[in-house]
Design a protein around this motif. Sequence first.
Motif, PDB file in Angstrom:
ATOM      1  N   HIS A  46       0.798  -1.067  -0.013  1.00  7.69           N
ATOM      2  CA  HIS A  46      -0.020   0.003  -0.024  1.00  7.69           C
ATOM      3  C   HIS A  46       0.824   1.223  -0.132  1.00  7.69           C
ATOM      4  O   HIS A  46       0.287   2.351   0.115  1.00  7.69           O
ATOM      5  CB  HIS A  46      -0.858  -0.056   1.389  1.00  7.69           C
ATOM      6  N   GLY A  47       2.103   1.021  -0.089  1.00  3.55           N
ATOM      7  CA  GLY A  47       3.005   2.142  -0.191  1.00  3.55           C
ATOM      8  C   GLY A  47       3.192   3.046   1.109  1.00  3.55           C
ATOM      9  O   GLY A  47       3.541   4.179   1.238  1.00  3.55           O
ATOM     10  N   LEU A  48       3.245   2.265   2.259  1.00  2.00           N
ATOM     11  CA  LEU A  48       3.258   2.956   3.688  1.00  2.00           C
ATOM     12  C   LEU A  48       4.580   2.634   4.148  1.00  2.00           C
ATOM     13  O   LEU A  48       4.862   3.248   5.162  1.00  2.00           O
ATOM     14  CB  LEU A  48       2.042   2.352   4.408  1.00  2.00           C
ATOM     15  N   SER A  49       5.326   1.982   3.447  1.00  2.00           N
ATOM     16  CA  SER A  49       7.017   1.686   4.004  1.00  2.00           C
ATOM     17  C   SER A  49       7.745   2.692   3.455  1.00  2.00           C
ATOM     18  O   SER A  49       7.632   3.437   2.417  1.00  2.00           O
ATOM     19  CB  SER A  49       7.189   0.069   3.596  1.00  2.00           C
ATOM     20  N   GLU A  50       9.072   2.589   3.934  1.00  2.00           N
ATOM     21  CA  GLU A  50      10.091   3.496   3.666  1.00  2.00           C
ATOM     22  C   GLU A  50      11.448   3.037   3.799  1.00  2.00           C
ATOM     23  O   GLU A  50      12.049   2.612   4.860  1.00  2.00           O
ATOM     24  CB  GLU A  50      10.109   4.883   4.656  1.00  2.00           C
ATOM     25  N   GLY A  51      11.625   2.449   2.789  1.00  2.00           N
ATOM     26  CA  GLY A  51      13.372   1.617   2.841  1.00  2.00           C
ATOM     27  C   GLY A  51      13.214   0.524   3.282  1.00  2.00           C
ATOM     28  O   GLY A  51      12.227  -0.312   3.175  1.00  2.00           O
ATOM     29  N   VAL A  52      14.207   0.170   4.361  1.00  2.00           N
ATOM     30  CA  VAL A  52      14.131  -0.674   5.427  1.00  2.00           C
ATOM     31  C   VAL A  52      13.847  -0.356   6.742  1.00  2.00           C
ATOM     32  O   VAL A  52      14.181  -0.754   7.610  1.00  2.00           O
ATOM     33  CB  VAL A  52      15.121  -1.650   5.118  1.00  2.00           C
ATOM     34  N   CYS A  53      13.167   1.057   6.895  1.00  2.00           N
ATOM     35  CA  CYS A  53      13.268   1.692   7.928  1.00  2.00           C
ATOM     36  C   CYS A  53      11.765   1.334   8.764  1.00  2.00           C
ATOM     37  O   CYS A  53      11.040   0.745   8.200  1.00  2.00           O
ATOM     38  CB  CYS A  53      13.401   3.104   8.138  1.00  2.00           C
ATOM     39  N   ASN A  54      11.581   1.671   9.806  1.00  2.00           N
ATOM     40  CA  ASN A  54      10.305   1.759  10.559  1.00  2.00           C
ATOM     41  C   ASN A  54       9.872   0.458  11.114  1.00  2.00           C
ATOM     42  O   ASN A  54      10.910  -0.578  10.638  1.00  2.00           O
ATOM     43  CB  ASN A  54       9.270   2.335   9.811  1.00  2.00           C
ATOM     44  N   HIS A  55       8.980   0.521  11.988  1.00  2.00           N
ATOM     45  CA  HIS A  55       8.827  -0.947  12.877  1.00  2.00           C
ATOM     46  C   HIS A  55       7.322  -0.954  12.987  1.00  2.00           C
ATOM     47  O   HIS A  55       6.499  -0.305  13.299  1.00  2.00           O
ATOM     48  CB  HIS A  55       9.623  -0.782  14.119  1.00  2.00           C
ATOM     49  N   ARG A  72      15.948  -5.792  11.339  1.00  2.00           N
ATOM     50  CA  ARG A  72      16.893  -4.889  10.586  1.00  2.00           C
ATOM     51  C   ARG A  72      17.121  -5.280   9.256  1.00  2.00           C
ATOM     52  O   ARG A  72      17.561  -6.340   9.238  1.00  2.00           O
ATOM     53  CB  ARG A  72      17.817  -4.651  11.520  1.00  2.00           C
ATOM     54  N   GLY A  73      16.993  -4.425   8.332  1.00  2.00           N
ATOM     55  CA  GLY A  73      17.683  -4.677   6.707  1.00  2.00           C
ATOM     56  C   GLY A  73      16.773  -5.393   6.060  1.00  2.00           C
ATOM     57  O   GLY A  73      17.612  -5.493   4.928  1.00  2.00           O
ATOM     58  N   LEU A  74      15.833  -5.540   6.409  1.00  2.00           N
ATOM     59  CA  LEU A  74      14.617  -6.437   5.209  1.00  2.00           C
ATOM     60  C   LEU A  74      13.840  -5.444   4.641  1.00  2.00           C
ATOM     61  O   LEU A  74      13.066  -4.870   5.537  1.00  2.00           O
ATOM     62  CB  LEU A  74      14.330  -7.696   5.791  1.00  2.00           C
ATOM     63  N   HIS A  75      13.545  -5.396   3.381  1.00  2.00           N
ATOM     64  CA  HIS A  75      12.390  -4.701   2.909  1.00  2.00           C
ATOM     65  C   HIS A  75      11.320  -5.339   3.323  1.00  2.00           C
ATOM     66  O   HIS A  75      11.222  -6.794   3.371  1.00  2.00           O
ATOM     67  CB  HIS A  75      12.399  -4.642   1.311  1.00  2.00           C
TER      68      HIS A  75
END
Length: 262
Positions: A46-55, A72-75
């Motif tokens: 849905h386009g809510l993620s940002e790189g491999v950041c956030n949790h 950490r580190g996975l899309h």
Amino acid sequence: MPQPKPRPQRKTEGDPTMSADATYASPVVRQLREDLALALRAAAHHGLSEGVCNHFSVMLPGTQDRYLINPRGLHWSEIGADDIVLIDVHGEVLAGRHRVEPTALFIHGAVHRLTGHAVVLHCHMPYATALTLTVDRALDPTASQNAMRYMNRIAIDAEYNGLALDDAEGERIARAMSSKDVAFLANHGVIVAGATIAHAYDDLYYLERACLHQVIAQSTGRPLVPVNAKLAAHVAAQIQGEREQSDLFFEALRRMLPPPRR
């Protein structure tokens, strides 16, 4: 006459004597890992993620000090149940094959510990984050039908204070949430909390939709025409009474977004 031996009690996910690996592999926790991984893949979809950041995180049932979180580190689009990590509120990895990003430990540990929310979703989704950059800092919950579901549920952390790289900043954010389950973090992003992963993800999705509608409406340069607060609160109660929709949406996402193949 010999006395019958007491039956051993079945250990549950919240039993402190149960090993972390056994907890991680248990059916209940396996399902939570699958659901958390699905929510992460859905957020990427849905386009809510940002790189491999956030949790995204979920507390283990029957505990107040252990929770599951993305690694950490996975899309987010590539995360499956076996990638989810079990940690405690102090950030120690108890089970799982990956590391965890530091700000995840401080934000999520504090929010789980101080607010008691079972599910905590934090991301920098575009339209909601855009509103945190404005003087209002947040969504107007009287502006649209989607926005009305958040009436009386929004907290605003009005002062940006840098990256959450210590307990103090995580706790400051958690205290800013107070008793609310949606927080707009100034110049930063949002937190959406809930009792179940399905309900929290549904709220996250519709929060971004409501923010999108408001940003588009404001971009016309024409004034917004909100409804009165009493009606907005009534609509919020109506939507809370239709939570089956949240569960049905999540099951539709389960059909649409199967686990990644490795």
